[in-house]
Motif scaffolding. Sequence first.
Motif, mmCIF file in Angstrom:
data_model
loop_
_atom_site.group_PDB
_atom_site.id
_atom_site.type_symbol
_atom_site.label_atom_id
_atom_site.label_comp_id
_atom_site.label_asym_id
_atom_site.label_seq_id
_atom_site.Cartn_x
_atom_site.Cartn_y
_atom_site.Cartn_z
ATOM 1 N N ILE A 1 91.218 35.318 59.104
ATOM 2 C CA ILE A 1 90.356 34.979 60.244
ATOM 3 C C ILE A 1 90.655 33.566 60.761
ATOM 4 C CG2 ILE A 1 87.965 34.451 60.920
ATOM 5 C CD1 ILE A 1 87.028 36.854 59.524
ATOM 6 N N GLY A 2 90.921 32.652 59.841
ATOM 7 C CA GLY A 2 91.241 31.283 60.260
ATOM 8 C C GLY A 2 92.469 31.256 61.162
ATOM 9 N N ARG B 1 91.589 32.542 64.564
ATOM 10 C CA ARG B 1 90.863 31.539 65.357
ATOM 11 C C ARG B 1 91.821 30.473 65.892
ATOM 12 N NH1 ARG B 1 87.117 28.746 62.255
ATOM 13 N NH2 ARG B 1 85.936 28.269 64.119
ATOM 14 N N ALA B 2 92.782 30.083 65.060
ATOM 15 C CA ALA B 2 93.729 29.046 65.495
ATOM 16 C C ALA B 2 94.597 29.554 66.660
ATOM 17 C CB ALA B 2 94.612 28.630 64.318
ATOM 18 N N VAL B 3 95.065 30.787 66.547
ATOM 19 C CA VAL B 3 95.924 31.327 67.615
ATOM 20 C C VAL B 3 95.099 31.530 68.894
ATOM 21 C CG1 VAL B 3 97.444 33.234 68.296
ATOM 22 C CG2 VAL B 3 97.466 32.414 65.937
ATOM 23 N N GLU C 1 81.217 30.933 65.629
ATOM 24 C CA GLU C 1 82.105 29.844 66.066
ATOM 25 C C GLU C 1 81.375 28.502 66.110
ATOM 26 O OE1 GLU C 1 85.294 29.720 66.506
ATOM 27 O OE2 GLU C 1 85.764 31.836 66.331
ATOM 28 N N THR C 2 80.121 28.510 66.510
ATOM 29 C CA THR C 2 79.437 27.217 66.596
ATOM 30 C C THR C 2 79.068 26.703 65.208
ATOM 31 O OG1 THR C 2 77.304 28.308 66.882
ATOM 32 C CG2 THR C 2 78.418 27.651 68.880
ATOM 33 N N GLU C 3 78.928 27.624 64.234
ATOM 34 C CA GLU C 3 78.573 27.208 62.863
ATOM 35 C C GLU C 3 79.804 26.847 62.061
ATOM 36 O OE1 GLU C 3 75.326 27.027 62.091
ATOM 37 O OE2 GLU C 3 74.851 27.851 64.063
ATOM 38 N N ALA C 4 80.966 27.336 62.496
ATOM 39 C CA ALA C 4 82.176 27.184 61.667
ATOM 40 C C ALA C 4 82.592 25.726 61.574
ATOM 41 C CB ALA C 4 83.301 28.027 62.245
#
Length: 368
Positions: A307-308, A311-313, A365-368
């Motif tokens: 998942i990381g 998110r980066a891509v 996303e806002t908590e990550a």
Amino acid sequence: MPGFYMPVRVYEENEAVSRHAAELAALGKKALIVTGRNSAFINGSFDDVTRALEGQGTAWSVFRDVEENPSTDTIMRARDLGLEEGADFVIGIGGGSPMDAAKAVALMIRHRDRDISYLYSPDGDSSALPVAEIPTTCGTGSEVTAVSVLTDPVKERKKSIPHEIFPKLALIDGKYLRFAGKSVIANTAFDALTHLIESYLNTKSDAYSRMCVDAGLATWALSQPVFRGEREPDDSDFVHMMRASAMAGMAIAHTATTIPHGLSYTMTVKLGVPHGKATAYFTAGYLAEADEADRNYLLERAGFRDIGDYRAVYRAACGEIDADGALLREVIEAAVDELVSSPQKLALTPFKTDGDVLRRIAFFETEA
Ligand SMILES: [Fe+2]
């Protein structure tokens, strides 16, 4: 099982429009071309279509005023033009907005005595003029689905109309992507990816819809280095992106979309975030809640480590959401409220989705 039904004749090849001019023209005597203000006139698709029609001796007129997230008012203006011009088939050219608009216009020309409220009337007759679609972006898959998403300007709400209008013909040519901007390609490609993921993580998913997902993910993965910023796209990427988008469209034609799409609409209407960028924003949270084996399969098949990495891509390709923290949270809160009132979408989630789970997905996303 819902049954596998894909009634659209699909040609995906170089010069698809000119090669299939006769089939395009056979849809009627006079076409109403429905498109946006600019891109179809830059990428060659409008010229290809008009040349194809004229070569067959078929008349046409054009409505070139479809905005992003087309409003119901726009549909009615295009319908009026179609009636005035005596159009008996409709050709949508562009991204999801013109293609979705083309279906709704075809519905409303057929039902000429109905007013704007018919668009969202759930019990009506959904027959429509024949529609052909020519995609020039790589996300919506609208060329192979019966879906038309419109925006009600009074309620400030973006929502699918309840009518199912499958196009008769989809003419897909990767060459039109050569002229699309980098961000349009990224945002629409991530829209296609979210269609694949939401179709798979879906109670309506079956072996046949998953066949489309599997092929779509493998095709999508071929161009993933472009979104990682490792290379520029070439013509084979454009073919693959268009193909992945169409396969993803076939997948959601069977299952519909679920939570990330359901949450995205408020973000698009209130913050102007492009559709694919908004759906993909909520996809990491959706994957995080999914069964581990499903999650691993989806991520690996699309070429992500975890998942990381997804998110980066996503961030490298689509960028950050342009809103300060408080406003963003307020909009996400409104999206959650809107979705809670739409139990059909929640019922499609293959895991139990109560308010807490929905909030975890929305605020991932806002908590990550
Ligand atoms: Fe979408």
